[in-house]
Enzyme design. Structure first.
Site, short mmCIF file in Angstrom:
data_model
loop_
_atom_site.label_atom_id
_atom_site.label_comp_id
_atom_site.label_asym_id
_atom_site.label_seq_id
_atom_site.Cartn_x
_atom_site.Cartn_y
_atom_site.Cartn_z
N ARG A 81 -11.66 44.91 25.70
CA ARG A 81 -10.89 44.16 26.71
C ARG A 81 -11.53 44.48 28.06
O ARG A 81 -11.81 45.64 28.35
CB ARG A 81 -9.40 44.54 26.70
CG ARG A 81 -8.66 44.09 25.44
CD ARG A 81 -7.15 44.28 25.59
NE ARG A 81 -6.52 43.22 26.37
CZ ARG A 81 -5.26 43.28 26.82
NH1 ARG A 81 -4.53 44.37 26.59
NH2 ARG A 81 -4.74 42.29 27.52
N GLN A 186 5.74 40.80 26.75
CA GLN A 186 5.80 42.28 26.78
C GLN A 186 7.08 42.78 27.45
O GLN A 186 7.58 43.84 27.14
CB GLN A 186 4.58 42.84 27.53
CG GLN A 186 3.27 42.70 26.79
CD GLN A 186 2.53 41.44 27.17
OE1 GLN A 186 3.14 40.42 27.53
NE2 GLN A 186 1.21 41.47 27.12
N ASP A 227 -3.93 47.40 36.02
CA ASP A 227 -5.04 47.50 35.06
C ASP A 227 -6.32 47.95 35.75
O ASP A 227 -7.19 48.55 35.13
CB ASP A 227 -5.23 46.18 34.34
CG ASP A 227 -4.10 45.97 33.34
OD1 ASP A 227 -3.05 45.45 33.74
OD2 ASP A 227 -4.27 46.40 32.18
O1 MRU Z 1 -2.03 42.68 28.30
P1 MRU Z 1 -1.35 44.02 28.41
O2 MRU Z 1 -0.04 44.06 27.74
O3 MRU Z 1 -2.27 45.15 28.01
O4 MRU Z 1 -1.10 44.16 29.98
C1 MRU Z 1 -0.54 45.35 30.45
C2 MRU Z 1 -0.27 45.34 31.91
O5 MRU Z 1 -0.59 44.42 32.62
C3 MRU Z 1 0.34 46.59 32.47
O6 MRU Z 1 1.13 46.27 33.58
C4 MRU Z 1 -0.78 47.55 32.92
O7 MRU Z 1 -1.71 47.73 31.90
C5 MRU Z 1 -0.23 48.86 33.32
S1 MRU Z 1 0.47 49.71 31.95
C6 MRU Z 1 1.12 51.16 32.52
#
Ligand code: MRU
Length: 346
Positions: A81, A186, A227
């Site tokens: 990713r 999520q 991220d």
């Molecule tokens: O696509 P995801 O579910 O991996 O995205 C996660 C997020 O955007 C979270 O806000 C980020 O990774 C921070 S997690 C503590």
């Protein structure tokens, strides 16, 4: 309960695609199985991806037949990713120990796992103190958040949701407003599950309702995870974060980013340079295998957006609080100690 761990020579993780209906542990014994789990978001969230990356290198060191296959597997894992810098960081940290052999790689990966737990405790303490300071008139705070940034996105305890958890544990949470987080939900599936387990008061909110609810005074603050945080403070996070930041600015509500130091990427100058993952169109045109859109409908599905730093009130890490609203920057505020000292990262 840990989201991800190393057990008896392999990785065990909570399969987040099955929540909230089923709490099941998936056992992962090859790097390619781990890459598959990362791509389908069985394990997700920046800090958890960092740990997965590091443990994945241990898997490569123990399961690939030779150095060439091992190095190729590590490279594939690193690219599984693109947006969360923690994945590449975790892979690089563990891969740097490969010359010393498997025991050193595993030791480093376990150190990263343990350090995440300490970092999240510290972010909870610093973040709760900041929110209390930003809304001094309130005994208990209503806090809006997006996606899932709880223990499921880390190892045991989360980042932004860890701040909400800390407020709750102190009796200082009026309610959490959790955005559902289209298209993979999520917020509705994972954050609601975590808030219910911690006994915290919460309500789910449709993504499109967020800015309006901020305008109507429903939240004292917005807290999000990250991220990747660029050198200027621009922050990539789940799609929908930018809309909340715009709404928060218009409503005069503090907008706070909570992430460990490892999510800061000083080699990326601004948000414009952050690679944003495009997810498959089917995540929009279908929901859990049920077709929503007409056959042949095209879709655009960015998994993340970038909130410009001028819309961010403060960035909270495990080692500092950077008040962007007061002109502080990542360069002018140096990392200090943890609120609660745990093992220190090298
Ligand atoms: O696509 P995801 O579910 O991996 O995205 C996660 C997020 O955007 C979270 O806000 C980020 O990774 C921070 S997690 C503590």
């Amino acid at each position: 309960m840990r989201t991800i761990d190393w057990i008896n020579g392999g990785i065990e993780l909570i399969d987040q695609t099955l929540l909230p209906g089923r709490l099941e542990i998936a056992r992962i014994e090859t790097v390619d199985a781990l890459i598959g789990a990362i791509r389908r978001l069985a394990v997700r969230g920046a800090p958890a991806l960092g740990v997965a990356g590091a443990l994945g290198v241990a898997l490569a060191a123990s399961s690939e037949p030779g150095p060439a296959e091992r190095d190729a597997a590590v490279a594939r894992l690193r690219a599984a990713r693109p947006t969360a810098v923690n994945l590449a960081w975790g892979v690089d940290q563990a891969a740097a120990c490969l010359p010393g052999g498997f025991p050193g790689v595993l030791a480093r990966a376990l150190e990263i796992r343990d350090d995440d737990v300490a970092a999240c405790v510290s972010m909870g303490v610093y973040g709760a103190a900041l929110l209390t300071e930003l809304a001094p008139a309130r005994d208990r705070l209503a806090v809006m958040t997006v996606c899932n940034t709880g223990g499921l996105a880390a190892v045991e305890r989360g980042t932004a949701l860890g701040v909400i958890q800390t407020l709750h544990e102190r009796g200082a949470l009026a309610e959490a407003l959790a955005m559902e987080t289209r298209p993979l939900l999520q917020g509705a599936r994972l954050t609601a599950w975590e808030l219910a387990r911690m006994g915290a008061p919460y309500r789910l909110v449709a993504d499109s309702a967020g800015p309006f609810l901020l305008a109507r005074g429903h939240a004292d603050a917005v807290v999000i995870g990250a991220d990747r945080i660029a050198a200027d403070g621009d922050t990539a996070n789940k799609i929908g974060s930018y809309a909340l930041a715009l709404g928060a600015r218009r409503a005069g509500v503090p907008f706070v980013v909570v992430a460990p130091e490892t999510t800061i990427d000083m080699s990326t100058p601004t948000g414009a340079a952050i690679a944003i993952e495009d997810r498959p169109a089917g995540e929009i045109t279908e929901i859990r295998g049920v077709r929503l859109a007409p056959d042949g409908a095209a879709a655009l599905n960015p998994a993340f957006d970038v909130t410009p730093h001028d819309l961010i009130t403060a960035i909270v890490t495990d080692r500092r609080v950077i008040r962007l609203d007061r002109g502080e920057t990542l360069a002018t505020v140096s990392p200090g100690s943890r609120a609660v000292e745990g093992s220190g990262l090298r």
